[in-house]
Design a protein around this motif. Structure first.
Motif, short mmCIF file in Angstrom:
data_model
loop_
_atom_site.label_atom_id
_atom_site.label_comp_id
_atom_site.label_asym_id
_atom_site.label_seq_id
_atom_site.Cartn_x
_atom_site.Cartn_y
_atom_site.Cartn_z
N GLY A 299 -0.62 0.14 9.33
CA GLY A 299 -2.16 1.23 9.07
C GLY A 299 -1.75 1.86 7.74
N ASP A 300 -0.25 2.59 7.39
CA ASP A 300 -0.68 3.30 5.82
C ASP A 300 -1.32 2.79 5.10
N PRO A 301 -1.98 3.35 3.87
CA PRO A 301 -2.90 2.28 2.82
C PRO A 301 -2.00 1.71 2.10
N LYS A 302 -0.51 2.07 1.43
CA LYS A 302 -0.17 1.77 0.11
C LYS A 302 0.87 -0.09 1.26
N ILE A 303 1.26 0.28 2.43
CA ILE A 303 1.32 -1.12 3.04
C ILE A 303 0.00 -2.15 3.15
N GLN A 304 -1.51 -1.29 3.81
CA GLN A 304 -2.69 -2.09 4.20
C GLN A 304 -2.29 -3.15 2.50
N THR A 305 -2.33 -2.08 1.56
CA THR A 305 -3.21 -2.69 -0.09
C THR A 305 -2.45 -4.24 -0.05
N ALA A 306 -0.79 -4.46 0.21
CA ALA A 306 -0.34 -5.22 0.64
C ALA A 306 -0.02 -6.81 1.62
N LEU A 307 -1.06 -6.26 2.47
CA LEU A 307 -0.96 -7.08 3.72
C LEU A 307 -1.38 -8.48 3.01
N PRO A 308 -2.58 -8.26 2.19
CA PRO A 308 -3.72 -9.84 1.85
C PRO A 308 -2.75 -10.74 1.01
N TYR A 309 -1.95 -9.98 0.66
CA TYR A 309 -0.81 -10.53 -0.39
C TYR A 309 0.69 -11.91 0.28
N LEU A 310 0.30 -11.67 1.49
CA LEU A 310 2.02 -11.71 2.32
C LEU A 310 1.24 -13.24 2.59
#
Length: 734
Positions: A299-310
């Protein structure tokens, strides 16, 4: 073909390859053991009239495949070789600098190891070094007219493992030995290991193997023991320390630290290490969401922004990995710096095998021209897998189920058929067979453009043997690339592509990357076809245009605009710019505000036509690349020379002809004020006039058939000025 012995290693074992030396040559042609810690590649400064202050040297893009990454190797004494290369270079817009013509190439299908090394490999690598291509050369593409098999008795005799000595026969393919070039240069048989290709993917848990030797290996083992003892904090600190030594690679180390911190109740450092893993190249979202100790922190915002590109594909197998030759590879399959012990490779293939048991010249050309038309078309069709009782089919059957799940999860249709070849109608984009003979022509199904097809059998790449279906049959049937063994492989999985070849191809890798991703020991495998075929590449759907502007200041303008294509695509990650085939700038495009135009102030004192290449790399784990090529007149003090055909080649040079019967071509050369003008073909002068204009005659029968690319170069004293490329086409398809 012999049965797979029960005590023999398979791809599931992924045994550690034999490493007698950490062979890291400073140059591609130098490999003495005493320089084991030097870099493989020389990053050569740009030698150009363009000022370094204006065009500062940038870091090379790390991975992926496009035309500038392919080195086409031509047998200069073979008109067939020249003809195949002429067609491929023109169709794929391969830079002239990337075309290497070798002379005195050994004849026949078989060549001795020493002759291969000294007459083919070393001259080729030396030329790559001399031209400054080492940072970008990722694929060696041999044209027709080269030996296909190399006799390696001296290397096989050095083996001490009785199992390896029994099943690794002393015949290698030219493509396999080129891939393992560093071993050949060092006269080391390490490539005969059962899992010598560390770039190849394995089961997902391979990510977490111990990649180290010596002291770091012991630290890794100590961290594992502490983890088992539930001493999480101590374990996490060791993982963190190991990762800090490789902050841009080995993301699994950071994930180990994140899990241990999380299990110890330390949320903040756990999040920090997850982010470090993503920065280091971790691409599987499935593992993050399926691991409770990690999932709770997503749920960390900086991790959330990366998830769609994984990549959310199933995690039974390691995911696709774009290839790079300027890094090395570890036991975990991760790319690392060569200075840190990574093992470098060079992808290699043959463009065609023109032989009575292979392709005709006309068929070879048609195959290559057809393959490129399938790029990024996302063809509809199915991936079809044979599962008969033949050992050739049974060998790969254990991996079929996981591959089918992978393909279906990514939205692709699959078929399993219990027959020699499919019997259902329809389009096929990937075909896996296992049979000694297969009739693949005139069937109710078709192989679509850009498809790949291959067959596990003993002599699919042995063209001196008339029995068994050759790999070229699949190319003739429509495939863009295929492969076959040049000597008895004993039906061992690790010598052939795993079924995941098709999963990686469907995910977007190029054909050449997909093959090497899936073969643990490719030394006997001859890979043939178009290495750049990539029908499922999710490249950015943008057009890049280059123009020269003189509105008070001389500048080169590079602009981007979306084509709004309704196909799968990725956001652009970077824009790589080259001038005259020299990389000078990589512009990141992943910021909040992307750069839509790039303006380059152009220095005074330059004239003529410059080649501009702009390559977009997509923000996807496969690093898809799409290149736009243009010729730009910089409108300097000297005019650009022109070349015009005044008398074309005779019609004897029609399709299927190797050009040896062609009549001479006459070309008019003009450049006001020039002292002399030369006409070049593939970088070599073929005619000249000692004046500002004149007509030259070129004996084209020595240049091969197909499209010939000529370039006029004018000389004003010591100043060279290039003109536009003249492509002398032949209406060959009639």
């Amino acid at each position: 073909m012999s049965m797979n012995p029960s005590n023999d290693p398979t791809d599931a074992d992924w045994k550690q390859p034999r490493m007698t030396l950490n062979l890291i040559p400073r140059r591609m042609v130098d490999c003495p053991p005493d320089i084991a810690k030097r870099k493989l590649f020389r990053h050569v400064a740009i030698a150009s009239v363009l000022s370094m202050a204006v065009l500062g040297l940038a870091d090379a893009v790390h991975a992926g495949m496009s035309s500038e990454n392919v080195v086409v190797v031509v047998n200069g004494d073979s008109m067939v070789s020249r003809t195949v290369a002429n067609y491929y270079v023109d169709a794929r817009k391969i830079p002239t600098k990337n075309v290497v013509v070798l002379r005195d190439v050994p004849g026949g299908l078989h060549v001795e190891l020493e002759a291969f090394r000294d007459q083919i490999l070393k001259p080729l690598l030396a030329e790559i070094d001399a031209r400054g291509l080492s940072p970008v050369a990722r694929v060696i593409a041999y044209s027709a007219g080269f030996p296909t098999a190399v006799k390696i008795s001296s290397h096989r005799d050095k083996l001490t493992d009785p199992t390896a000595k029994k099943y690794q026969l002393p015949v290698a393919s030219i493509t396999g030995l080129t891939y393992f070039y560093r071993y050949v240069l060092a006269d080391d048989p390490g490539y005969l290991s059962f899992a010598s290709n560390l770039y190849a993917r394995g089961k997902f848990e391979r990510h977490f193997l111990n990649p180290f030797a010596g002291e770091k290996k012991s630290e890794f083992e100590a961290a594992m023991k502490l983890l088992e003892e539930e001493k999480y904090a101590e374990s996490a600190e060791i993982w963190r320390k190991l990762h800090q030594g490789h902050p841009k690679t080995m993301p699994a180390l950071a994930l180990r630290a994140a899990e241990a911190y999380s299990l110890d109740g330390q949320a903040e450092p756990a999040v920090e290490m997850i982010r470090a893993a993503l920065k280091a190249g971790w691409r599987s979202s499935g593992y993050l969401t399926e691991t409770p100790a990690l999932e709770k922190h997503l749920g960390d915002p900086k991790i959330q922004t990366a998830l769609p590109y994984l990549d959310d594909s199933p995690i039974a197998w390691q995911g696709p990995q774009a290839f790079s030759s300027s890094v090395g590879w570890t036991l975990t399959g991760s790319p690392v710096e060569i200075k840190d012990g990574g093992i470098p490779y060079l992808c290699a293939c043959s463009l065609a095998v023109v032989h009575p048991n292979g392709s005709t010249l006309s068929d070879a050309v048609r195959i290559l021209l057809r393959a490129g038309k399938g790029d990024r078309t996302f063809p509809r069709g199915r991936f079809a897998f044979s599962t008969t009782g033949d050992v050739r089919s049974k060998t790969r059957f254990p991996g079929v189920a996981e591959t089918i799940v992978y393909l279906q999860e990514n939205g692709f249709e699959t078929e399993v058929f219990n027959a020699v070849v499919p019997y259902k109608q329809g389009a096929i984009v990937g075909l896996m067979l296992g049979t000694s003979t297969a009739d693949v022509m005139g069937k109710p199904w078709i192989l679509v453009r850009g498809s790949i097809a291959e067959n596990l059998t003993s002599f699919g790449g042995a063209f001196d043997i008339g029995s068994q279906t050759k790999l070229t049959a699949f190319l003739s049937a429509g495939a863009a690339m295929s492969s076959g063994a040049v000597a008895e492989p004993y039906s061992l999985q690790y010598k052939f592509p795993t079924p995941m070849l098709y999963g990686y191809y469907a995910r977007g890798l190029s054909a050449i990357e997909s093959f090497y991703q899936s073969v643990a020991s490719p030394y006997q495998l001859l890979i043939v076809g178009d290495p750049l075929a990539q029908p499922f590449a999710k490249a950015p759907d943008e057009l890049v245009e280059s123009r020269f502007v003189t509105d008070g200041k001389r500048r080169l303008n590079i602009s981007r605009r979306s084509l709004r294509l309704k196909v799968p695509k990725s956001r652009p990650a970077s824009l790589e710019l080259s001038i005259d085939d020299r990389l000078f700038q990589v512009v990141p495009l992943t910021g909040a505000v992307d750069v839509q135009t790039v303006d380059i102030n152009w220095p005074e004192g330059t004239s003529g036509i410059y080649d501009v290449r702009a390559t977009l790399t997509g923000l996807d784990r496969t690093e898809p690349r799409v290149t736009f090529v243009s010729e730009v007149d910089v409108q300097g003090d000297h005019p650009a020379p022109t070349a015009t055909v005044t008398k074309p080649r005779g019609q004897a040079d029609g399709f299927g002809n190797d050009g040896s019967n062609a009549t001479p071509i006459e070309v008019s050369l003009k450049c006001p004020g020039a002292d002399r003008i030369e006409l070049h073909h593939l970088g070599q002068s073929v005619a000249n006039v000692e004046a500002e204009e004149g007509t030259v005659t070129v004996e084209t029968k020595a240049l091969g058939g197909g499209p010939l690319r000529f370039r006029p170069i004018a000389f004003f004293g010591e100043t060279k000025v290039r003109g536009k490329t003249l492509i002398n086409q032949v209406d060959a398809l009639k």
